[in-house]
Design an enzyme around this catalytic site. Structure first.
Site: not given
Ligand code: NAP
Length: 286
Positions: A10, A35, A59, A100-101, A124
């Site tokens: 990522g 995984d 993610a 995350t925001d 999400y």
């Protein structure tokens, strides 16, 4: 220090594998070797590696696709972090996790602090919030680093999309009513390394921290700066979110207040503009 890293391919994981290497042994995994949709595989990997630190950079990040794959997104973002936390607790390891925001609804007029009540407005965001709660629930030593608008020289991100579109299209239309802080994968990995170095693997700093670039921009501002850096003359038209419908709603205000990280850990990420210059230089070198 032995570090088990997930998501090595990522944006953030790729940089982490390199930036964490000086700290010790990094056991870097990708989807094929670990995984996160497979709980047994997670437990097996943790027990085999016996790390002092687990860094979860994997993610489900396809924000729009998550609207039609909520179970899979929840498995990876909501459930897997809890299993990692359970294993970290058994091992006495520190779990470093990214959030995350998008756990916020974006209605606040000023940047979000860590204690502001989350209220995600898309799948999400809901799954990422669930992951935070699972980690906190298992009670392992943890660092949850919330960041925003991640981009870098590789992977799927806004920077590379804009550069491609600007070469292919006569004009770009970019949303100008969402504000946030574009944060480079390199800056995130550097700061993570710095925090781990300071804590030497012990959870000196635990809990949730906001960790995004300094300054603020709309997607339109970001696109303008990208084209200026790339010296591409393609005109950009600012548009509203309504004019650019997507499967998932996005928060209007994505700004995170990074004071806690600066005050507690002494880490402050460079401005988004400075980070962009660095990433563009790397792209030119590649
Ligand atoms: N991207 C953003 O704008 C943003 C914003 C705020 C916070 N964050 C958070 O920052 C962290 C890093 O994000 P990023 O931008 O580096 O994401 P990314 O580039 O999309 O990378 C995510 C990685 O997770 C891997 N992955 C997905 N499903 C998996 C599974 N079932 N098992 C194992 N690995 C799996 C992907 O593997 P494949 O390569 O095989 O697909 C990919 O390598 C995430 O926690 C994300 O939620 C990101």
């Amino acid at each position: 220090m032995r570090i088990l890293l997930t998501g090595r391919n990522g944006q953030v994981g790729w940089e982490l594998e390199r930036k964490l290497a000086p700290l010790g042994e990094v056991i870097a995994t990708d989807r094929a070797t670990l995984d996160l949709a497979d709980p047994d595989a997670i437990r097996r990997a943790a027990r085999e590696a016996k790390p002092q630190v687990i860094v979860n950079a994997a993610a489900y990040t396809a924000v729009d696709q998550a609207e039609s794959e909520p179970e899979l997104a929840m498995q990876i973002n909501g459930i897997a972090p809890g299993i990692l936390a359970d294993e970290a607790k058994r091992l006495g390891a520190l779990l470093v996790h990214y959030s995350t925001d998008y756990v916020f609804d974006g209605e606040k007029a000023t940047p979000y602090v860590e204690d502001d009540p989350p209220n995600p407005i898309n799948v999400y965001g809901k799954t990422k919030l669930e992951g935070e709660r699972a980690i906190q629930g298992f009670g392992c030593r943890h660092l949850i680093l919330r960041t925003s608008w991640v981009y870098g020289p590789r992977g799927r991100n806004f920077l590379l999309t804009i550069l491609r579109a600007a070469r292919e299209r006569p004009e770009l239309r970019v949303v100008s009513d969402q504000v946030g802080a574009p944060t480079s994968s390199l800056a995130i990995a550097r700061a993570t390394g710095e925090i781990l170095r300071q804590s030497s693997g012990r959870a000196v700093f635990t809990g949730i921290y906001h960790m995004s670039a300094s300054g603020q921009a709309t997607w339109y501002d970001f696109a303008v700066a990208i084209l200026a850096e790339a010296r591409l003359p393609t005109p950009i038209v600012p548009i509203s979110s309504e004019q650019y419908p997507t499967a998932a709603r996005r928060p209007g205000n994505s700004l995170l207040d990074n004071s806690k990280l600066a005050a507690t850990v002494g880490t402050r990420l460079p401005s988004w503009r400075e980070q962009l210059t660095g990433v563009m230089a790397e792209l030119r070198r590649a």
